[in-house]
Every structure is written in structure tokens, then in C-alpha cells.
Design a protein around this motif. Structure first.
Motif, short mmCIF file in Angstrom:
data_model
loop_
_atom_site.label_atom_id
_atom_site.label_comp_id
_atom_site.label_asym_id
_atom_site.label_seq_id
_atom_site.Cartn_x
_atom_site.Cartn_y
_atom_site.Cartn_z
N ASP A 34 0.81 -1.22 0.00
CA ASP A 34 0.00 0.00 0.00
C ASP A 34 0.84 1.27 0.00
O ASP A 34 0.31 2.38 -0.13
CB ASP A 34 -0.91 0.03 1.23
CG ASP A 34 -1.83 -1.18 1.28
OD1 ASP A 34 -2.52 -1.42 0.28
OD2 ASP A 34 -1.86 -1.88 2.32
N GLY A 35 2.14 1.10 0.17
CA GLY A 35 3.02 2.25 0.20
C GLY A 35 4.44 1.82 0.49
O GLY A 35 4.73 0.62 0.64
N MET A 36 5.34 2.78 0.58
CA MET A 36 6.74 2.50 0.88
C MET A 36 7.35 3.71 1.56
O MET A 36 6.74 4.78 1.61
CB MET A 36 7.50 2.14 -0.39
CG MET A 36 7.52 3.18 -1.48
SD MET A 36 8.98 4.27 -1.45
CE MET A 36 10.26 3.10 -1.89
N GLU A 37 8.55 3.54 2.09
CA GLU A 37 9.22 4.65 2.75
C GLU A 37 10.59 4.88 2.13
O GLU A 37 11.35 3.95 1.89
CB GLU A 37 9.30 4.41 4.26
CG GLU A 37 9.77 3.03 4.72
CD GLU A 37 11.27 2.95 4.92
OE1 GLU A 37 11.85 3.89 5.49
OE2 GLU A 37 11.86 1.94 4.49
N HIS A 38 10.86 6.16 1.84
CA HIS A 38 12.14 6.56 1.25
C HIS A 38 12.23 8.08 1.25
O HIS A 38 11.28 8.76 1.66
CB HIS A 38 12.28 6.01 -0.17
CG HIS A 38 13.66 5.49 -0.47
ND1 HIS A 38 14.79 6.27 -0.37
CD2 HIS A 38 14.08 4.26 -0.85
CE1 HIS A 38 15.85 5.55 -0.68
NE2 HIS A 38 15.45 4.31 -0.97
N ASP A 39 13.36 8.60 0.77
CA ASP A 39 13.49 10.05 0.68
C ASP A 39 12.79 10.58 -0.56
O ASP A 39 12.58 9.85 -1.54
CB ASP A 39 14.97 10.46 0.68
CG ASP A 39 15.74 9.87 -0.50
OD1 ASP A 39 15.66 10.44 -1.59
OD2 ASP A 39 16.42 8.84 -0.31
N ALA A 40 12.43 11.85 -0.52
CA ALA A 40 11.63 12.45 -1.59
C ALA A 40 12.30 12.39 -2.97
O ALA A 40 11.65 12.05 -3.96
CB ALA A 40 11.28 13.89 -1.23
N PRO A 41 13.60 12.73 -3.10
CA PRO A 41 14.23 12.66 -4.43
C PRO A 41 14.20 11.26 -5.04
O PRO A 41 13.99 11.12 -6.24
CB PRO A 41 15.66 13.15 -4.16
CG PRO A 41 15.54 14.03 -2.97
CD PRO A 41 14.52 13.35 -2.12
N THR A 42 14.43 10.24 -4.22
CA THR A 42 14.41 8.88 -4.75
C THR A 42 13.00 8.49 -5.17
O THR A 42 12.80 7.84 -6.21
CB THR A 42 14.94 7.89 -3.69
OG1 THR A 42 16.29 8.23 -3.38
CG2 THR A 42 14.89 6.47 -4.21
N ILE A 43 12.01 8.86 -4.39
CA ILE A 43 10.61 8.59 -4.73
C ILE A 43 10.26 9.25 -6.06
O ILE A 43 9.58 8.66 -6.91
CB ILE A 43 9.69 9.09 -3.61
CG1 ILE A 43 9.81 8.15 -2.39
CG2 ILE A 43 8.23 9.16 -4.08
CD1 ILE A 43 9.15 8.67 -1.15
N LEU A 44 10.77 10.45 -6.26
CA LEU A 44 10.50 11.17 -7.50
C LEU A 44 11.22 10.52 -8.68
O LEU A 44 10.60 10.25 -9.72
CB LEU A 44 10.93 12.63 -7.37
CG LEU A 44 10.66 13.53 -8.57
CD1 LEU A 44 9.17 13.71 -8.80
CD2 LEU A 44 11.32 14.89 -8.38
N SER A 45 12.50 10.25 -8.53
CA SER A 45 13.28 9.71 -9.66
C SER A 45 12.85 8.30 -10.03
O SER A 45 12.94 7.90 -11.19
CB SER A 45 14.78 9.75 -9.34
OG SER A 45 15.08 8.95 -8.22
N ALA A 46 12.38 7.53 -9.06
CA ALA A 46 11.91 6.17 -9.34
C ALA A 46 10.45 6.14 -9.78
O ALA A 46 9.91 5.06 -10.06
CB ALA A 46 12.10 5.29 -8.11
N LYS A 47 9.80 7.29 -9.79
CA LYS A 47 8.42 7.45 -10.26
C LYS A 47 7.39 6.68 -9.43
O LYS A 47 6.36 6.26 -9.95
CB LYS A 47 8.32 7.06 -11.74
CG LYS A 47 9.18 7.93 -12.65
CD LYS A 47 8.99 7.58 -14.11
CE LYS A 47 9.84 8.50 -15.00
NZ LYS A 47 9.66 8.21 -16.44
N PHE A 48 7.66 6.53 -8.16
CA PHE A 48 6.69 5.85 -7.30
C PHE A 48 5.39 6.66 -7.16
O PHE A 48 4.34 6.11 -6.83
CB PHE A 48 7.28 5.59 -5.92
CG PHE A 48 8.44 4.63 -5.92
CD1 PHE A 48 8.39 3.45 -6.66
CD2 PHE A 48 9.59 4.89 -5.19
CE1 PHE A 48 9.45 2.56 -6.67
CE2 PHE A 48 10.65 4.00 -5.19
CZ PHE A 48 10.59 2.84 -5.94
N TYR A 49 5.48 7.96 -7.43
CA TYR A 49 4.30 8.83 -7.36
C TYR A 49 3.25 8.45 -8.41
O TYR A 49 2.09 8.86 -8.31
CB TYR A 49 4.71 10.29 -7.56
CG TYR A 49 5.38 10.54 -8.89
CD1 TYR A 49 4.63 10.76 -10.04
CD2 TYR A 49 6.76 10.53 -9.01
CE1 TYR A 49 5.24 10.97 -11.27
CE2 TYR A 49 7.38 10.73 -10.22
CZ TYR A 49 6.62 10.95 -11.35
OH TYR A 49 7.23 11.15 -12.57
#
Length: 338
Positions: A215-230
Motif C-alpha cells: 500500500d506504500g513504501m518509505e524513502h526520501d523524496a528525491p528517490t521517490i520522484l526519480s523512481a516514479k513511485f508517485y
């Protein structure tokens, strides 16, 4: 064989001429080329590892007079992080750009950096690791894992949650499957926050979100953005639960192969790069959070103090199970204030 696989890999264009055929230095002396692996994406703007690498290349050239160059292998091109740990120990891979958590299974004392809400921020992390206890932990890594960590760097932002649902406290996480690093301490941190912690390799997270396995994951904002988890989760909650060290872990076997002047130059370049990235990190994190908002992600605060109060059992259990970490735990508490 690994050498055959490496010859077929495509080296990123962004590294420029340093990644071309080995240069001739002096009188027909070929440059040493380091293989640098990471699981992080190849995003020059928001990938922690790529940002680190781009800062490192000119530092390496200057510190070694061009006698050491580098090849960058992002996106798990050489294998998953757990496999790369062994490759670094064997000297097959020269350097690994990764957070400290992956070493916990070999050096349990490294689990201290995954303890939820133990560090106030990254400045606190640097104060604690600058103590003799921090230096002793580096020596332990060399002894047990055959890897050096020349400089205590940082991820570009604390770890936060990106989820398919909104929450503000532990009750809102109840029953929710949240991907955590495959580290017992991180898993327990996420569990104590109220979620159903689900260890999973980084390379499996996107499809896991897409398929509803998590249902979700935890990481830093830049990695979430670059990996396109959004693209599959639209709620970013600023839990700031873990401040993890990040940087270059260098194979001891690689260092032993180098002459003393080149070894010193390489280590100097790593230390300088860590300082460069530390100075840049805060701004990159803010830019990443802003871009997440632009991509339709809701960014929200939460009851961080409420989560922190749930962590004492984890701290106590870690201290009991990992007596070798006591000195560093004491240093962390002693350095809370600047």
C-alpha cells in the motif's frame, strides 16, 4: 562470467570523456577504471547516487591526476544490492553507492542508523559519527565486510512515507502493507509506527505498488520522484522517521591493489564528494517535494512526536541484542544538541 556481462553494459552518457576507453597517463600507463554499482535510478537531478557520482567524477580526476576513472552502473545493472555487497567484498565491484542499512546483516551495529527517530537530523548524525565510536564502527565494517566507508555522507532527505492513502498517526497505518528495507531494524521501525511492515528489494517496489502487493513504501523524496513511485501512490507524508547515512562503500581489495598515492587520492575524492553532496542535499530535497506536489501528490505533516514515543522498545531491544553498539548509542545521546 561477470567480466563478459560488464562488457555488454551501457555506461551512462553523463559521465563524459572519463568513461571512454582508458586514457594513457604518462608513458603508456593505462588508467585504472573503477566499477561503481548502485540500485538507485540514473536521474542526474534527483537520484541520490547519480548526484553523488556526478560530483565525484571531477574530484576523482583532480585527486588522482586522471590515473583513476570510473564506470557507473545504476538501476541494479550489476545485480541487487544484497548481491553487490558480496561483490564489493570480493573486489569484483570496486565501489557501491548505497545507504548504510544494507550492511546491517553483516555488521549488526550498523542497525543503529535504522532506529526510528533516534537522530534529530543529519547534522546530529555527523556529530555522532565524528566520535571515536563512529571511527570504531568504520573499522568493524572493514573487518567483517571488506568495505571502507571513508566519509559519513547522507541521503538527500530523511525517509518518509508515500502511500495510496492519507494518514496522520499510527491508527491510520493499521493493517496497511508498507514496504520497508530488508533490514530487521527498519522493518521493526515501520511496524512500531503501526503498519504491516513488508520487506522488499528496491527493484520490486514499483510493480508491488502497481499490483497492490503493498500500500506504500518509505524513502526520501528525491528517490521517490526519480523512481516514479508517485505514479502509483499519491500521498507523501513527512514522517522523517529515519536519517540514513549514504555514500561510497569502497572494496578493501580494490584499495589494496592501488599504489599508496592513488589510494590516498581516491579516498580524498570520496571525502570531498561527501561534503559537496551534504551541502547540496537540503535544496535538492525541497525541489523534489515541490515537484511531487506538481505531479499531483498530496504532501502532509503527521504526528511525529506520537510516532517517536513508540520507538523506545526498539531502542532498548537493539541495545540488548547488539552490545557492540553501546558506545555509539551513548555518543548519539551525548551529541543530540550541537
Amino acid at each position: 562470467m561477470l567480466s563478459t556481462r560488464l562488457s555488454r553494459r551501457v555506461v551512462i552518457a553523463g559521465a563524459g570523456s572519463l568513461l571512454a576507453a582508458p586514457a594513457i597517463v604518462g608513458k603508456a600507463q593505462a588508467a585504472t577504471t573503477l566499477k561503481i554499482s548502485t540500485s538507485y535510478p540514473n536521474d542526474p537531478q534527483f537520484s541520490t547516487a547519480r548526484i553523488w557520482y556526478d560530483l565525484f567524477v571531477p574530484r576523482l580526476k583532480a585527486a588522482t591526476d586522471g590515473q583513476i576513472t570510473a564506470q557507473f552502473f545504476p538501476d541494479n545493472q550489476l545485480g541487487q544490492e544484497a548481491d553487490m555487497v558480496n561483490q564489493v567484498k570480493l573486489g569484483v565491484v570496486d565501489m557501491m553507492l548505497v545507504g548504510a542499512s544494507i550492511w546491517t546483516n553483516i555488521v549488526p551495529e550498523f542497525g543503529i542508523f535504522d532506529l526510528g527517530y533516534l537522530f534529530q537530523d543529519y547534522d546530529h548524525l555527523l556529530r555522532a559519527t565524528a566520535t571515536p565510536a563512529g571511527a570504531d564502527l568504520e573499522k568493524l565494517l572493514v573487518q567483517k565486510a571488506g568495505a571502507h566507508f571513508p566519509a559519513w555522507g547522507r541521503n538527500i532527505g530523511a525517509r518518509n512515507f508515500i502511500t495510496k492513502f492519507a494518514f496522520t498517526d499510527s491508527a491510520g497505518l493499521a493493517g496497511r502493507k508498507i514496504r520497508s528495507l530488508p533490514s530487521p531494524v527498519v522493518t521493526e521501525t515501520v511496524r512500531l509506527m503501526g503498519a504491516a511492515a513488508t520487506p522488499m528489494a528496491f527493484g520490486e517496489v514499483y510493480t508491488g505498488l502497481q499490483a497492490g502487493v503493498i500500500d506504500g513504501m518509505e524513502h526520501d523524496a528525491p528517490t521517490i520522484l526519480s523512481a516514479k513511485f508517485y505514479e502509483t501512490a499519491k500521498h507523501f507524508t513527512l514522517t522523517r522517521h529515519i536519517h540514513t547515512p549514504f555514500g561510497a562503500f569502497v572494496s578493501d581489495k580494490t584499495l589494496q591493489k592501488l599504489s599508496s598515492n592513488l589510494r590516498d587520492g581516491l579516498l580524498q575524492a570520496v571525502r570531498e564528494t561527501a561534503k559537496d553532496q551534504f551541502a547540496k542535499a537540503a535544496q535538492v530535497e525541497l525541489e523534489a517535494i515541490d515537484q511531487l506536489k506538481q505531479k499531483g501528490v498530496t504532501v502532509a505533516e503527521c504526528d511525529r512526536e506520537g510516532f517517536r514515543k513508540r520507538m523506545q522498545p526498539l531502542w532498548d531491544k537493539f541495545a540488548q541484542q547488539t552490545p557492540g553498539a553501546k558506545a555509539l548509542l551513548d555518543a548519539v545521546h551525548q551529541t543530540e544538541k550541537a
